[in-house]
Scaffold this active site. Structure first.
Site, mmCIF file in Angstrom:
data_model
loop_
_atom_site.group_PDB
_atom_site.id
_atom_site.type_symbol
_atom_site.label_atom_id
_atom_site.label_comp_id
_atom_site.label_asym_id
_atom_site.label_seq_id
_atom_site.Cartn_x
_atom_site.Cartn_y
_atom_site.Cartn_z
ATOM 1 N N HIS A 130 102.888 -46.991 31.455
ATOM 2 C CA HIS A 130 102.411 -48.305 31.881
ATOM 3 C C HIS A 130 103.307 -49.374 31.228
ATOM 4 C CE1 HIS A 130 98.011 -47.184 33.130
ATOM 5 N NE2 HIS A 130 98.918 -46.472 33.763
ATOM 6 N N GLU A 132 102.644 -51.935 29.300
ATOM 7 C CA GLU A 132 102.355 -52.239 27.893
ATOM 8 C C GLU A 132 102.848 -51.116 26.974
ATOM 9 O OE1 GLU A 132 100.312 -52.282 30.475
ATOM 10 O OE2 GLU A 132 98.687 -53.735 30.254
ATOM 11 N N CYS A 160 94.670 -51.453 30.550
ATOM 12 C CA CYS A 160 93.715 -50.355 30.733
ATOM 13 C C CYS A 160 93.353 -49.812 29.349
ATOM 14 C CB CYS A 160 94.316 -49.269 31.616
ATOM 15 S SG CYS A 160 95.451 -48.161 30.751
ATOM 16 N N CYS A 163 96.276 -48.524 27.320
ATOM 17 C CA CYS A 163 97.159 -49.578 26.816
ATOM 18 C C CYS A 163 96.489 -50.396 25.717
ATOM 19 C CB CYS A 163 97.618 -50.464 27.962
ATOM 20 S SG CYS A 163 98.725 -49.583 29.099
#
Lengths: 235, 235
Positions: A130, A132, A160, A163
């Site tokens: 992801h 992040e 999420c 993250c």
């Protein structure tokens, strides 16, 4: 004690640090230390907000903040908008490159961008890549350390739970995000992401200041999803 | 309908699939489909447990499982113990190599080990390089796909929230872990990891079967922390 000119009414919880200080609902920062000023009576306290020169003074049960310069709040807003816009640009770039979903993240240290990354799930065949997580990994590699306590992270969308966990583990001190998780869910992403909402309180308690963009910042971040939804393969 | 010989009393919630089926507190698997057997009356259902040939039949409100072979449960236990032991060995190996904390994870597909990894936080200067995240990344790279729905993951210790998130995102179907998070916290790790306890119910609902090892499996996994705590640099 009189309030200095240019100050605003500050709301602080009546608890020990760390706690989040806000003015008119806008989060100023996480107060990590409060020093009692014995000359001014028992209700007076001076607190330092990290990342600013603000001094907080309590006055007979009310508390005011004397900013280092007029328009301190506006300057914070402008700064946040600048870095958040960069994270949003990354989200578009990731889709244009075909690297993954429309998510971007920027790690900032002392007003300088350390890394600017986007979702790399498809490019790297890695469900953990992801924006992040990628940004944290790259920032740690670049700075040569496993903790980023002097850094902030700007994310185009609410992180999420994975993250959020990565942000916590990296000890990043401040998170600013643009779109609500629901904006990503609306175009088909796993509603797992919205579990972050449950986590926000937990992570704030853990010394992480979390700011949700509002106004134009939130708008440009939420538009990312509608504008890219036909341009990438949902996974 | 009489119970077949060699069957055990099975506990199933009175709800639609997916749900977790268990015998005497031991989780058998996640039931993804239930077919009504109209010849046997309204209370009879036949369910298939993925990864086994078990057939589940309800009988007047009670439910029994006819395993494909006697000692099915023991075979599952032996298999789980074998892979969990490998994850525990990885935890020790990671500390011996100086790569990071005492945590190991193994991804298994069709009874074969896909990857066996340990915590690489110090080696890679990456706070996200926990054993589970590393194993998921490596397994995806090796199998050339971003989802591991045909895989299981064995972790020496209960995953932290970041790793729980990564397991969810990878769509791994089954998680078996050894030590409770508290065993890691007891030697000084961030109690953030125990937040996973809060998450367990959530992730089970999301079609992930989660099994906590008991008996010797739990013991050897929890011993990892006491036996390694002087041998690595806490971070």
């Amino acid at each position: 004690m009189e309030e200095a000119q240019g100050t605003s009414r500050l709301h602080l919880p009546l608890s020990f640090p760390p706690f989040v200080a806000s003015i008119d609902g806008s989060v100023l920062g996480c107060v990590r230390s409060v020093a009692a000023d014995s000359d001014s009576g028992p209700l007076v306290a001076i607190a330092t907000l990290p990342g600013s020169d603000s001094v907080v003074q309590s006055n007979d049960g009310t508390i005011s903040v004397a900013s280092a310069f007029a328009g301190h709040q506006e300057a914070v807003q402008d700064r946040d908008h600048k870095f958040l816009t960069k994270a949003v640009e990354e989200a578009y770039r990731g889709v244009d490159c075909g690297d993954g979903g429309p998510f971007g993240a920027v790690v900032v240290c002392n007003d300088e961008v350390v890394v600017s990354c986007h979702n790399m799930v498809l490019k790297h065949t890695d469900p953990t890549a992801h924006a992040e997580v990628t940004a944290i990994r790259e920032a740690c590699k670049k700075l040569g350390k496993i903790e980023l306590s002097d850094c902030e992270i700007y994310a185009s969308c609410e992180p999420c739970p994975m993250c959020f966990g990565a942000v916590h583990l990296s000890r990043i001190k401040r998170l600013v995000y643009g779109a609500k998780a629901e904006a990503a869910i609306a175009i088909g992403f796993d509603d797992f992401i919205a579990d972050a909402l449950r986590g926000t309180g937990f992570y704030q308690k853990a010394n992480l200041e979390i700011k949700k963009a509002d106004g134009n910042g939130a708008l440009i971040a939420e538009q990312v999803f509608e504008k890219t939804k036909e341009k990438f393969q949902m996974y």
